[in-house]
Write a protein that holds these residues in place. Structure first.
Motif, PDB file in Angstrom:
ATOM      1  N   SER A 128       0.765  -1.308  -0.065  1.00 37.98           N
ATOM      2  CA  SER A 128       0.041  -0.045   0.008  1.00 37.98           C
ATOM      3  C   SER A 128       0.865   1.122  -0.089  1.00 37.98           C
ATOM      4  N   VAL A 139      -0.515   6.050   4.173  1.00 39.09           N
ATOM      5  CA  VAL A 139       0.046   4.449   4.779  1.00 39.09           C
ATOM      6  C   VAL A 139       0.892   3.897   3.635  1.00 39.09           C
ATOM      7  N   THR A 141       3.096   0.150   3.373  1.00 39.39           N
ATOM      8  CA  THR A 141       3.076  -1.022   3.600  1.00 39.39           C
ATOM      9  C   THR A 141       4.120  -1.610   2.634  1.00 39.39           C
ATOM     10  N   ASP A 143       6.142  -5.496   2.191  1.00 38.40           N
ATOM     11  CA  ASP A 143       6.530  -6.731   2.537  1.00 38.40           C
ATOM     12  C   ASP A 143       7.983  -7.219   1.782  1.00 38.40           C
ATOM     13  N   ARG A 158       7.036  -7.775   7.265  1.00 43.47           N
ATOM     14  CA  ARG A 158       6.135  -6.699   6.772  1.00 43.47           C
ATOM     15  C   ARG A 158       6.592  -5.584   7.928  1.00 43.47           C
ATOM     16  N   GLU A 160       5.428  -1.259   7.997  1.00 39.96           N
ATOM     17  CA  GLU A 160       4.534  -0.294   7.797  1.00 39.96           C
ATOM     18  C   GLU A 160       4.675   0.998   8.498  1.00 39.96           C
ATOM     19  N   ARG A 162       2.428   4.658   9.178  1.00 40.37           N
ATOM     20  CA  ARG A 162       1.252   5.661   9.193  1.00 40.37           C
ATOM     21  C   ARG A 162       1.484   7.104   9.718  1.00 40.37           C
ATOM     22  N   VAL A 184       9.669   3.703   6.690  1.00 37.74           N
ATOM     23  CA  VAL A 184       9.580   2.297   6.295  1.00 37.74           C
ATOM     24  C   VAL A 184      10.970   1.791   5.847  1.00 37.74           C
TER      25      VAL A 184
END
Length: 194
Positions: A128, A139, A141, A143, A158, A160, A162, A184
């Motif tokens: 995302s 957001v 995200t 992986d 993962r 993430e 926000r 991230v």
């Protein structure tokens, strides 16, 4: 008479030209990601077994576009009006990731086409990269997958971030997404460096 015949053919074509559109209207400015951590000009790095190959992440169709997805629910996606990336966001994120990993770990980043299987291989899926309206946040995200050496097992994790968005408008969203992408990337760099 010949001029009148030419004019009668040209007028409908000119009138129709005002109705045709060959693509979307370009917004006043395009958006881009910038790494918070960058290598200094003139710094020399040498590729070794500790080098890292960073692959451009794969993306779902929702973000395989120059537009910014806005989710108003789990099943409803729209796109932010008047907002476009300068290039696909997965390529931009790969550069932010490369600069961050290089800066935080001191390792050399090599391109896949240059060396292929050199050192550590880092890739993954950018799941995302947009706005979540219910939480009023940007957001990101990711992986991530890593193979630390040839014939080593693949690890997956993962990450993430926000970041609150003050308003769902292009500039505020771009700033929040840039911050989330760098957060991230920093966490991934720490994972790579352990």
């Amino acid at each position: 008479m010949l001029k009148l015949a030419r004019l009668s053919v040209l007028l409908p074509a000119l009138a129709l030209g005002g109705c045709l559109s060959f693509g979307e209207k370009t917004p006043p400015s395009l958006l881009t990601l910038t790494p918070a951590a960058t290598l200094q000009p003139g710094a020399t790095q040498t590729a070794s077994a500790e080098s890292v190959t960073v692959a451009v992440p794969v993306v779902p169709q929702e973000i395989a576009t120059l537009r910014i997805p806005v989710r108003s629910s789990e099943t409803n996606v729209a796109y932010l009006k008047d907002a476009r990336w300068v290039e696909p966001v997965n390529r931009q994120f790969a550069r932010v990731l490369s600069d961050t990993v290089a800066t935080r770990t001191g390792r050399t980043i090599v391109g896949q086409r240059m060396f292929g299987e050199a050192g550590v291989s880092l890739g993954g899926e950018l799941r995302s990269f947009g706005v979540d309206v219910p939480s009023s946040s940007a957001v990101v995200t990711f992986d991530a997958t890593i193979v630390r050496r040839l014939n080593a097992p693949l690890e997956r994790r993962r990450f993430e971030a926000r970041v609150p968005v003050a308003a769902v408008e292009p500039q505020a969203v771009a700033v929040a997404l840039n911050q989330a992408a760098n957060q991230v990337a920093g966490e991934v760099a720490d994972w790579v460096g352990r």
